[in-house]
Scaffold this motif. Structure first.
Motif, PDB file in Angstrom:
ATOM      1  N   GLU A 265     -17.026 -33.558  12.385  1.00  0.00           N
ATOM      2  CA  GLU A 265     -16.277 -32.688  11.472  1.00  0.00           C
ATOM      3  C   GLU A 265     -14.790 -33.015  11.377  1.00  0.00           C
ATOM      4  O   GLU A 265     -14.173 -32.835  10.320  1.00  0.00           O
ATOM      5  CB  GLU A 265     -16.450 -31.218  11.890  1.00  0.00           C
ATOM      6  CG  GLU A 265     -15.964 -30.860  13.276  1.00  0.00           C
ATOM      7  CD  GLU A 265     -17.051 -31.033  14.338  1.00  0.00           C
ATOM      8  OE1 GLU A 265     -16.753 -30.767  15.516  1.00  0.00           O
ATOM      9  OE2 GLU A 265     -18.172 -31.436  13.981  1.00  0.00           O
ATOM     10  N   GLN A 292     -19.593 -29.372   9.503  1.00  0.00           N
ATOM     11  CA  GLN A 292     -19.605 -29.307   8.053  1.00  0.00           C
ATOM     12  C   GLN A 292     -20.433 -30.463   7.500  1.00  0.00           C
ATOM     13  O   GLN A 292     -20.601 -31.498   8.147  1.00  0.00           O
ATOM     14  CB  GLN A 292     -18.195 -29.334   7.478  1.00  0.00           C
ATOM     15  CG  GLN A 292     -17.475 -30.672   7.589  1.00  0.00           C
ATOM     16  CD  GLN A 292     -16.137 -30.638   6.883  1.00  0.00           C
ATOM     17  OE1 GLN A 292     -15.104 -30.464   7.523  1.00  0.00           O
ATOM     18  NE2 GLN A 292     -16.127 -30.815   5.576  1.00  0.00           N
ATOM     19  N   ASP A 464     -19.885 -24.862   3.942  1.00  0.00           N
ATOM     20  CA  ASP A 464     -20.164 -26.244   4.344  1.00  0.00           C
ATOM     21  C   ASP A 464     -19.700 -26.529   5.767  1.00  0.00           C
ATOM     22  O   ASP A 464     -20.297 -27.339   6.477  1.00  0.00           O
ATOM     23  CB  ASP A 464     -19.471 -27.218   3.392  1.00  0.00           C
ATOM     24  CG  ASP A 464     -20.162 -27.289   2.038  1.00  0.00           C
ATOM     25  OD1 ASP A 464     -21.319 -26.833   1.939  1.00  0.00           O
ATOM     26  OD2 ASP A 464     -19.537 -27.798   1.079  1.00  0.00           O
ATOM     27  N   LYS A 465     -18.634 -25.836   6.194  1.00  0.00           N
ATOM     28  CA  LYS A 465     -18.071 -26.081   7.521  1.00  0.00           C
ATOM     29  C   LYS A 465     -18.633 -25.143   8.579  1.00  0.00           C
ATOM     30  O   LYS A 465     -18.099 -25.057   9.686  1.00  0.00           O
ATOM     31  CB  LYS A 465     -16.547 -25.967   7.455  1.00  0.00           C
ATOM     32  CG  LYS A 465     -15.948 -27.096   6.613  1.00  0.00           C
ATOM     33  CD  LYS A 465     -14.472 -26.934   6.340  1.00  0.00           C
ATOM     34  CE  LYS A 465     -13.991 -28.119   5.494  1.00  0.00           C
ATOM     35  NZ  LYS A 465     -12.585 -27.996   5.071  1.00  0.00           N
TER      36      LYS A 465
END
Length: 1013
Positions: A265, A292, A464-465
């Motif tokens: 990430e 993510q 997404d993260k």
């Protein structure tokens, strides 16, 4: 009725449907269709049997899967079966073999305390065949002998992996598919992505000719260092002018390898270089762990869920509870810190709640379990209000970001842009999730009118993260959710930014607007949708109210709290949050001086209404009276009518039916004046209930029908449901099950739609009465027992009244089946409770039912006293015995009188008439014979005289009939007997019914002919 588990034997499933056996061939389409709705079955094979249960992964998006359980020599063993579509007969037989071997060999077992095992030999062989088929480039002899330094790159786990069989299997299956070249394991920090990746590699390392390589990217933050770090791990040396990326691609070009990239990430901008690797190396596969997604075209995402959690409302026994992954992990890590730790019946609820409060996150659970050395589970749970302060002190050999929960979340937070950090902080103010619309509205109010595009993009980025979860809801807009451990960090950051007070106020303003939009809709055709919407946001509504009611001088906040809690009044009632609504209103009203009179008037009325439902009738009456004064002052006619109606409900619950009728009728005047059709319909509905209780069945049906017409016109489905229910009760009082049945079926469907569990339980009880009148005792008992379960154990009048009525009907069925002991327990169960809430309407039914049961058990004096007390209470209330109960009532009395003797029976009956509820329930001794008769109108022993009169007239009815035959008016009879005119009218209704006449003249003629005068 006992439930028989469906069973599979010789490849055939046998299931009971509508009490008839149905057989289904396993592996057929019918089998897979059956599995969609099934929750359990038993499999019997040559190697023994096991029980299968459908379970669900810990996160809300998790798909259902099946586990098999078998007890052997006092120990419970389990095995992962798979999802429904994987449950072939071959699979069931294989798992039966594994369980029969009690963990010997390579069974996919998860025995308590051992963690996950490996695959069965048959399954492993099948997987090996699959991998051989998919191999595309076997190495040559010279390649096989080359050293592979990367094979030593894998960190060795020092603890067993707990659970995760389903996830390991799913990831292995994905990586076995040729089209899956890049698989990213995503999830929030501490969910166990790295540990899961290591377990997958252990399973698959032999399936790749060149093995697997583990590359830890956690130490780097520069995307330009990704390729050098991979090369260094693979021992690829940079040489000459050729770029290192090309050298790496050349090295991997012919390799059949699984490359594991851990913690991607913080270097996510290097993701395109992975696409270059995949394009240049056709036999390479990548397994990436990241908080993510990488957003590459070749990427397949696997969201790692938290560990499976139990339902805190329905906890199993400690042995079964220990099978949940989160609980099993807590136990294992707690025993590592304190070997003597054992989960007991006393500590199991606390352990389960700890795991739930920590969202099933493995890291959080491990940090909490380590504290067991100092804090027992109950004490640890009490400290979890501040998780981030408690969950520290992780093992020293873990990365720094994983040694405390705060460090783990801060790692993700620090990787966000400034805009994303601000959005994340604002999202933390929402409790229990929210819609994107709510986020956009709050942010727009904070920032001024702006395009929602930036909020949409920012929210998508947080999803997404893995800091925000997106929860799918069938037919509804997805909800956004922060796990509570992450939300706590967000709130700390929000407070540190100085934005807390403003953000919470805007949050409360948004939900006030939602609730005030919902209020009129809760009485219209869209009410079910709005009730569900408010239920989904209940945690946000609570947070808003608690924030508005915090200490401090803020008149605006108190007014908002009053408006918010008042607008929710129908929601509080129908969705069984009455006490909660009352508490919020009480807190707000204590500080309401100076608030607008219209706001206070409505709040006083609703608070009084809720107080009445909670049995605080004096308080309810006082609050409603305060509201009446304010409504007069501000000229709110509709509000005045509603407050009078609420006073009628309080009187009804108190057993003062005359006052209740007067107030219901009074409320109709202002409600009709302003055309409030919902208010009119409810007043008519409650009048119909009074009519039915007081024996005026035709009038009651007329009022209920008028109420029903209005509710249908308005589209108020809840109102329609209760009106249908009221009409049906009138028919049931008269013993007409056939007319009641269709009304109750329609009412039940509407109650399910609106989510009114209390009324749903009441209608199930009424349907049980229908079955009883039709002679179907099995169905009657089943429906009534189910109905009783719908009433929560909170002591509000409405709940206890409906539960009482359902219990009375159940006891009647049980007694009819000959189970007098059980029937007695049911009657006494309610009567013991009713003393606390003083609910009188249903008490005569219970006293009469209990009398019938104890008379059969030989306690004849007590039975007579109970009947006497019931008769006196009916006279006071003006509620005659329903026709449907009269035959059994009179039969029981006649038998008891004969057995006890006329004089003793009459004396006991007279004693009962003078007793309070507490006294008569305790009066189980022999009859005390008096030498003098009691003075006053009751000097004629009712029960003793009853058998000497025709048509089943009681002594009191004889008194009334004698006075009427002498020409006295109702008022004169009432004065003579020291009773109300309405009670006289009630007695005349009963007399006319028994004599089969319809006028005073005909009754007088009957009295003269039968020498009653």
């Amino acid at each position: 009725m006992a439930q028989v588990s469906p069973i599979i034997q010789d490849g055939i499933l046998t299931d009971l449907q509508d009490e008839s056996p149905v057989q289904i061939v396993v592996d057929s389409s019918d089998w897979y269709a059956w599995l969609k709705t099934a929750s359990t079955f038993t499999f019997r094979g040559e190697e023994g049997l096991f029980t299968a249960h459908k379970e669900r992964a810990g996160n809300r998006r998790g798909r259902a899967y099946w586990r098999a359980y078998r007890t052997w020599q006092g120990k419970l063993h389990r095995a992962y079966l798979g999802q429904s579509e994987e449950l072939t007969l071959e699979r069931l037989q294989s798992v039966a073999v594994v369980l029969a071997n009690k963990g010997a060999g390579n069974g996919l077992l998860d025995v308590p305390g051992l963690g996950a095992g490996t695959r069965s030999s048959a399954e492993a062989s099948s997987r090996a065949r699959t991998h051989r088929r998919r191999a595309t480039a076997a190495p040559g002899p010279h390649e096989a002998s080359l050293p592979k330094p990367w094979l030593s790159s894998f960190p060795v786990p020092l603890t067993a992996l707990i659970g995760r069989e389903q996830e390991v299997r799913a990831i292995c299956d994905l990586l076995s598919r040729p089209e899956v070249r890049l698989l990213t394991l995503t999830g929030t920090g501490g969910v166990g992505k790295t540990r899961l990746a290591l377990a997958v590699v252990t399973e698959l390392s032999d399936d790749f000719a060149d093995g697997a390589c583990f590359v830890s990217l956690a130490p780097i933050s520069d995307p330009d260092l990704v390729v050098p770090t991979i090369a260094q791990t693979l021992d690829v040396k940079e040489s000459g002018a050729r770029p290192l990326q090309e050298q790496l691609q050349a090295f991997l070009k012919e390799k059949q390898m699984l490359l594991v990239l851990d913690n991607f990430e913080q270097v996510v901008t290097a993701a395109p270089r992975l696409s270059d690797l995949l394009a240049a190396c056709p036999h390479l596969k990548l397994l990436v762990t990241s908080r993510q997604v990488l957003r590459l075209s070749a990427e397949h995402e696997f969201a790692v869920p938290p560990l499976s959690l139990p339902d805190l409302k329905h906890l199993p026994d400690p042995l079964m509870l220990s099978q949940y992954e989160a609980v099993a992990l807590f136990i294992a890590r707690a025993q590592a810190a304190r070997p003597e730790f054992r989960m007991t019946h006393a500590t199991a609820p606390a352990v389960a709640e700890i795991c739930a409060r920590l969202d099933g996150l493995p890291l959080a659970i491990e940090l909490a379990a380590a504290r067991i050395k100092l804090l027992p589970p109950q004490a640890l749970l009490a400290r979890l209000g501040h998780r981030l302060a408690v969950l520290t002190g992780g093992v020293r050999d873990a990365p720094a970001r994983q040694q405390t929960l705060r460090n783990t979340i801060a790692w993700s937070y620090d990787l966000l842009t400034t805009e994303e950090q601000r959005l994340f902080r604002r999202l933390s103010v929402f409790v229990g999730g929210c819609t994107l619309e709510a986020v956009e509205a709050v942010c727009a109010a904070l920032d001024g009118a702006k395009s929602g595009g930036s909020i949409l993009d920012g929210t998508g980025s947080l999803v997404d993260k893995s800091l925000v979860q997106q929860i799918e809801q069938e037919g509804q807009e997805p909800r956004l959710l922060l796990l509570e451990t992450i939300r706590e960090y967000g709130l700390e950051a929000l407070a540190a930014s100085g934005e807390m007070e403003l953000t919470r106020r805007v949050h409360a303003q948004y939900y006030l607007a939602v609730v005030e939009e919902a209020e009129p809709e809760l009485e219209g055709p869209q009410q079910a949708m709005w009730f569900d919407r408010l239920e989904r946001d209940l945690d946000n509504l609570r947070a808003a109210l608690n924030g508005l009611l915090e200490p401090g001088e803020a008149r605006e906040r108190i007014e908002m709290a009053l408006r918010l809690a008042t607008a929710l009044y129908l929601f509080w009632i129908i969705r069984a949050h009455i006490r909660e609504g009352w508490t919020f209103l009480e807190r707000a009203l204590e500080r309401s001086e100076g608030i607008a009179g219209s706001v206070r008037a409505k709040a006083f009325a609703v608070a009084g209404h809720l107080a009445g439902w909670l049995n605080d009738r004096d308080r309810g009456e006082a609050l409603c009276q305060q509201s009446l004064a304010l409504f007069r002052e501000v000229g709110d006619t509709a509000g005045f009518g509603n407050a009078v109606f609420y006073l009628g409900m309080i009187a009804f619950n108190s057993g003062d039916l005359a006052a209740a009728r007067s107030r219901y009728e009074e409320s109709l005047v202002p409600l009709k004046e302003v055309g409030n059709k919902n208010g009119i319909a409810f007043s008519l509905l409650l009048l119909s209930m009074l009519d039915i209780f007081q024996g005026e069945y035709t009038k009651g049906r007329s009022n209920a029908e008028a109420s029903l017409l209005l509710f249908r016109e308005l589209g108020n489905k809840w109102g329609i449901a209760v009106s249908l229910q009221g009409m049906a009760e009138g028919f049931l009082y008269e013993g007409d099950a056939d007319k009641a049945h269709p009304l109750l079926e329609e009412s039940l469907a509407l109650n399910k739609e609106t989510g009114d569990k209390g009324n749903e339980g009441l209608v199930l009880g009424a349907l049980g009465q229908v079955a009883f009148l039709r002679g179907d005792m099995v169905l009657a008992r089943s429906l009534l027992e189910e109905g009783v379960t719908y009433f929560p154990d909170e002591d509000n009048v409405d709940t206890q009244g409906d539960k009482a009525w359902t219990l009375a009907r159940l006891a009647q069925v049980v007694a009819c089946e000959g189970d007098d002991a059980r029937a007695r327990t049911l009657y006494e169960q309610y009567l013991a409770n009713v003393k606390q809430v003083d609910f009188k309407i249903y008490t005569p039914f219970h006293l009469e039912g209990l009398a019938g049961v104890v008379s059969v058990q030989g306690e004849l004096p007590w039975a007579a006293r109970l009947w006497g007390a019931a008769e006196a209470l009916r006279e006071t209330q003006g509620t005659p015995l329903p026709p449907v109960q009269r035959a059994e009532y009179e039969r029981s009395i006649a038998i008891t009188r004969t057995q006890l003797g006329e004089q003793a029976f009459a004396a006991a009956w007279a004693e009962g008439r003078t007793m309070t509820l507490e006294q008569v329930l305790a009066a189980q001794g022999p009859v005390t014979m008096s030498t003098t008769a009691p003075a006053g109108p009751s000097s004629i022993p009712h029960a003793a005289q009853a058998p000497t009169y025709p048509a089943g007239l009681t002594a009191r009815e004889v008194e009334v009939l004698r006075l009427v035959a002498q020409g006295l008016s109702d008022a004169q009879v009432a004065e003579q007997l020291v009773i109300s005119s309405r009670t006289v009218n009630w007695h005349l209704t009963s007399i006319y019914s028994k004599l089969g006449v319809s006028s005073r003249a005909a009754a007088t003629r009957y009295a003269l002919e039968h020498q009653v005068v």
